[in-house]
Design a protein around this motif. Structure first.
Motif, PDB file in Angstrom:
ATOM      1  N   LYS A  57      -8.653  -6.253  -2.271  1.00 16.34           N
ATOM      2  CA  LYS A  57      -8.514  -5.894  -1.109  1.00 16.34           C
ATOM      3  C   LYS A  57      -8.028  -6.855  -0.179  1.00 16.34           C
ATOM      4  N   TYR A  58      -8.682  -8.239  -0.497  1.00 15.04           N
ATOM      5  CA  TYR A  58      -8.447  -9.450   0.378  1.00 15.04           C
ATOM      6  C   TYR A  58      -6.841  -9.733   0.049  1.00 15.04           C
ATOM      7  N   TYR A  59      -6.394  -9.682  -0.975  1.00 12.97           N
ATOM      8  CA  TYR A  59      -5.254 -10.042  -1.431  1.00 12.97           C
ATOM      9  C   TYR A  59      -4.295  -9.152  -0.895  1.00 12.97           C
ATOM     10  N   LEU A  60      -4.442  -7.907  -1.109  1.00 13.24           N
ATOM     11  CA  LEU A  60      -3.817  -6.793  -0.513  1.00 13.24           C
ATOM     12  C   LEU A  60      -3.423  -6.804   1.080  1.00 13.24           C
ATOM     13  N   LYS A  61      -4.375  -7.344   1.671  1.00 12.71           N
ATOM     14  CA  LYS A  61      -4.434  -7.126   3.161  1.00 12.71           C
ATOM     15  C   LYS A  61      -3.488  -8.598   3.326  1.00 12.71           C
ATOM     16  N   LEU A  62      -3.518  -9.640   2.731  1.00 18.20           N
ATOM     17  CA  LEU A  62      -2.780 -10.682   3.117  1.00 18.20           C
ATOM     18  C   LEU A  62      -1.419 -10.353   2.955  1.00 18.20           C
ATOM     19  N   ALA A  63      -1.077  -9.535   1.603  1.00 15.19           N
ATOM     20  CA  ALA A  63       0.307  -9.314   1.173  1.00 15.19           C
ATOM     21  C   ALA A  63       0.916  -8.415   2.170  1.00 15.19           C
ATOM     22  N   LYS A  64       0.131  -7.481   2.872  1.00 21.14           N
ATOM     23  CA  LYS A  64       0.646  -6.549   3.833  1.00 21.14           C
ATOM     24  C   LYS A  64       0.801  -6.868   5.129  1.00 21.14           C
ATOM     25  N   GLU A  65       0.093  -7.938   5.502  1.00 19.00           N
ATOM     26  CA  GLU A  65       0.246  -8.637   6.549  1.00 19.00           C
ATOM     27  C   GLU A  65       1.532  -9.330   6.639  1.00 19.00           C
ATOM     28  N   LYS A  66       1.979 -10.448   5.634  1.00 24.66           N
ATOM     29  CA  LYS A  66       3.092 -11.168   5.283  1.00 24.66           C
ATOM     30  C   LYS A  66       4.347 -10.090   5.256  1.00 24.66           C
ATOM     31  N   ILE A  67       3.993  -9.103   4.296  1.00 27.71           N
ATOM     32  CA  ILE A  67       5.509  -8.256   4.286  1.00 27.71           C
ATOM     33  C   ILE A  67       5.930  -7.531   5.423  1.00 27.71           C
ATOM     34  N   LYS A  68       4.838  -7.226   6.353  1.00 26.76           N
ATOM     35  CA  LYS A  68       4.970  -6.800   7.738  1.00 26.76           C
ATOM     36  C   LYS A  68       5.934  -7.787   8.437  1.00 26.76           C
ATOM     37  N   GLU A  69       5.429  -8.920   8.469  1.00 22.92           N
ATOM     38  CA  GLU A  69       6.296  -9.976   9.181  1.00 22.92           C
ATOM     39  C   GLU A  69       7.821 -10.173   8.525  1.00 22.92           C
ATOM     40  N   PHE A  70       7.908  -9.824   7.363  1.00 23.08           N
ATOM     41  CA  PHE A  70       9.289 -10.009   6.758  1.00 23.08           C
ATOM     42  C   PHE A  70      10.176  -8.780   7.325  1.00 23.08           C
ATOM     43  N   THR A  71       9.293  -7.463   7.330  1.00 24.72           N
ATOM     44  CA  THR A  71      10.148  -6.124   7.850  1.00 24.72           C
ATOM     45  C   THR A  71      10.436  -6.261   9.244  1.00 24.72           C
ATOM     46  N   GLU A  72       9.889  -7.070  10.136  1.00 24.92           N
ATOM     47  CA  GLU A  72      10.167  -7.149  11.458  1.00 24.92           C
ATOM     48  C   GLU A  72      11.135  -8.444  11.848  1.00 24.92           C
ATOM     49  N   LYS A  73      11.754  -8.950  10.735  1.00 18.60           N
ATOM     50  CA  LYS A  73      13.003  -9.908  11.212  1.00 18.60           C
ATOM     51  C   LYS A  73      14.070  -9.093  12.079  1.00 18.60           C
ATOM     52  N   GLU A  74      14.507  -9.968  12.895  1.00 20.65           N
ATOM     53  CA  GLU A  74      15.550  -9.483  13.693  1.00 20.65           C
ATOM     54  C   GLU A  74      16.968  -9.058  12.931  1.00 20.65           C
ATOM     55  N   TYR A  75      17.273  -9.686  11.902  1.00 17.83           N
ATOM     56  CA  TYR A  75      18.504  -9.313  11.367  1.00 17.83           C
ATOM     57  C   TYR A  75      18.187  -8.057  10.339  1.00 17.83           C
ATOM     58  N   LEU A  76      16.999  -7.618  10.282  1.00 23.01           N
ATOM     59  CA  LEU A  76      16.736  -6.415   9.745  1.00 23.01           C
ATOM     60  C   LEU A  76      16.844  -5.226  10.562  1.00 23.01           C
ATOM     61  N   LYS A  77      17.232  -5.351  11.658  1.00 24.07           N
ATOM     62  CA  LYS A  77      17.380  -4.310  12.875  1.00 24.07           C
ATOM     63  C   LYS A  77      18.341  -3.355  12.446  1.00 24.07           C
ATOM     64  N   ASP A  78      18.152  -2.100  12.561  1.00 23.14           N
ATOM     65  CA  ASP A  78      19.177  -0.877  12.200  1.00 23.14           C
ATOM     66  C   ASP A  78      19.151  -0.763  10.665  1.00 23.14           C
ATOM     67  N   ILE A  79      18.336  -1.501   9.887  1.00 24.54           N
ATOM     68  CA  ILE A  79      18.636  -1.343   8.341  1.00 24.54           C
ATOM     69  C   ILE A  79      17.264  -0.398   7.803  1.00 24.54           C
ATOM     70  N   SER A  80      17.349   0.328   7.060  1.00 26.92           N
ATOM     71  CA  SER A  80      16.305   1.170   6.524  1.00 26.92           C
ATOM     72  C   SER A  80      15.616   0.003   5.405  1.00 26.92           C
ATOM     73  N   VAL A  81      14.372  -0.281   5.564  1.00 25.60           N
ATOM     74  CA  VAL A  81      13.490  -1.104   4.834  1.00 25.60           C
ATOM     75  C   VAL A  81      12.413  -0.403   4.269  1.00 25.60           C
ATOM     76  N   GLU A  82      11.996  -0.581   3.006  1.00 22.19           N
ATOM     77  CA  GLU A  82      10.896   0.063   2.393  1.00 22.19           C
ATOM     78  C   GLU A  82      10.190  -1.136   1.778  1.00 22.19           C
ATOM     79  N   ALA A  83       8.785  -1.343   1.788  1.00 25.92           N
ATOM     80  CA  ALA A  83       8.197  -2.400   1.033  1.00 25.92           C
ATOM     81  C   ALA A  83       7.307  -1.793   0.027  1.00 25.92           C
ATOM     82  N   ILE A  84       7.060  -2.452  -1.097  1.00 32.64           N
ATOM     83  CA  ILE A  84       6.584  -2.074  -2.217  1.00 32.64           C
ATOM     84  C   ILE A  84       5.676  -3.212  -2.496  1.00 32.64           C
ATOM     85  N   ILE A  85       4.226  -3.093  -2.767  1.00 34.38           N
ATOM     86  CA  ILE A  85       3.495  -4.029  -3.200  1.00 34.38           C
ATOM     87  C   ILE A  85       2.859  -3.905  -4.536  1.00 34.38           C
ATOM     88  N   GLN A  86       2.865  -4.394  -5.463  1.00 31.55           N
ATOM     89  CA  GLN A  86       2.562  -4.115  -7.027  1.00 31.55           C
ATOM     90  C   GLN A  86       1.512  -5.592  -7.287  1.00 31.55           C
TER      91      GLN A  86
END
Length: 273
Positions: A57-86
């Motif tokens: 759960k600890y590692y998953l929480k860290l990964a979710k926080e980091k990947i959320k930062e990536f999905t909020e990049k300005e250059y991704l605006k108007d692009i459909s973005v999905e995130a998968i953590i495995q």
């Protein structure tokens, strides 16, 4: 092109890849799948069930926080973005995710500290390249203006390279780019005379079923020859066929990979034979 898979480890190099993927996605109205592999170690999994769950759960929480930062990049605006953590530890799993998500392309970052050698000598990038059924674009630096106008396909003109040519041609048309085919003729035992070169070229074109221009470039090293040719001809993308799980051994044998310079500035695309 509908979907682009981008494996990320949250390094600056994976962000370089994501930036390029975003530019491609905007050009072709494609979506992006972000893939992060947690890679929880066997020692963690060997712990008690309670400890294992807390750690996961600890590692998953860290990964979710980091990947959320990536999905909020300005250059991704108007692009459909999905995130998968495995919880994959093996980068060969990237191909499975790409197939399951019906992706058309993988864009991945590489440190590339030794030119293309990072691509050839057992790195995570090499594992993806070696096992991917999808074309893989390897990005090693930031590209403020990712524009593909000239593509160079380096191949041995064997008939099994025909499907690779067709995919490279389709990709060139997608970007309205020119496509040049180059055969690196190395010195020594593998050197081919003019007549043999002509025969190989004609046989390739016959199998292809159409007339194309093929350039023969003499150099003592296939790797250095590819890079030199791309530099001399201002190529934007180098395309190399791979032999799947046999890796890139057809192009790189033994210590030859060590001779690749660190001046490979352009992206490299690999296409499985």
């Amino acid at each position: 092109m509908k979907k682009i898979l981008v494996p990320v480890d949250f390094s600056k190099h994976s962000e370089y890849a994501l930036e390029v993927a975003a530019k491609i996605a905007k050009q072709h109205e494609a979506g992006i799948i972000l893939l992060h592999m947690i890679g929880i170690s066997d020692s963690v999994l060997a712990n008690s069930e309670i400890a294992e769950e807390a750690e996961a759960k600890y590692y998953l929480k860290l990964a979710k926080e980091k990947i959320k930062e990536f999905t909020e990049k300005e250059y991704l605006k108007d692009i459909s973005v999905e995130a998968i953590i495995q919880n994959y530890k093996d980068f060969t799993e990237v191909n499975n995710v790409g197939q399951e998500q019906n992706c058309d392309l993988v864009v991945m970052g590489s440190h590339g500290t030794s030119g293309l050698s990072e691509l050839f000598v057992g790195s995570n990038t090499e594992k993806v390249v070696r096992t991917s059924d999808l074309p893989v674009i390897v990005i090693k630096k930031s590209h403020d203006d990712f524009s593909i106008k000239k593509i160079v396909l380096a191949c041995d003109l064997d008939k099994e390279s025909i499907p690779v040519y067709m995919k490279a041609e389709a990709f060139a048309k997608l970007f309205s780019a020119s496509l040049e085919v180059v055969y690196i003729n190395t010195s020594g035992a593998n050197f081919m005379g003019f007549d043999d070169v002509e025969k190989r070229m004609e046989s390739f074109k016959k199998e292809l079923g159409k007339e194309i221009n093929v350039t023969f470039y003499n150099h003592h090293s296939v790797e250095r020859g590819m890079l030199n040719y791309c530099f001399e001809h201002d190529a934007d993308l180098l395309v190399i066929p791979t032999h799947g799980r046999k890796g890139l051994a057809h192009f790189v044998v033994g210590s030859l990979a060590e001779n690749v310079s660190n001046h490979a500035k352009i992206p490299v695309m690999t296409i499985k034979l």
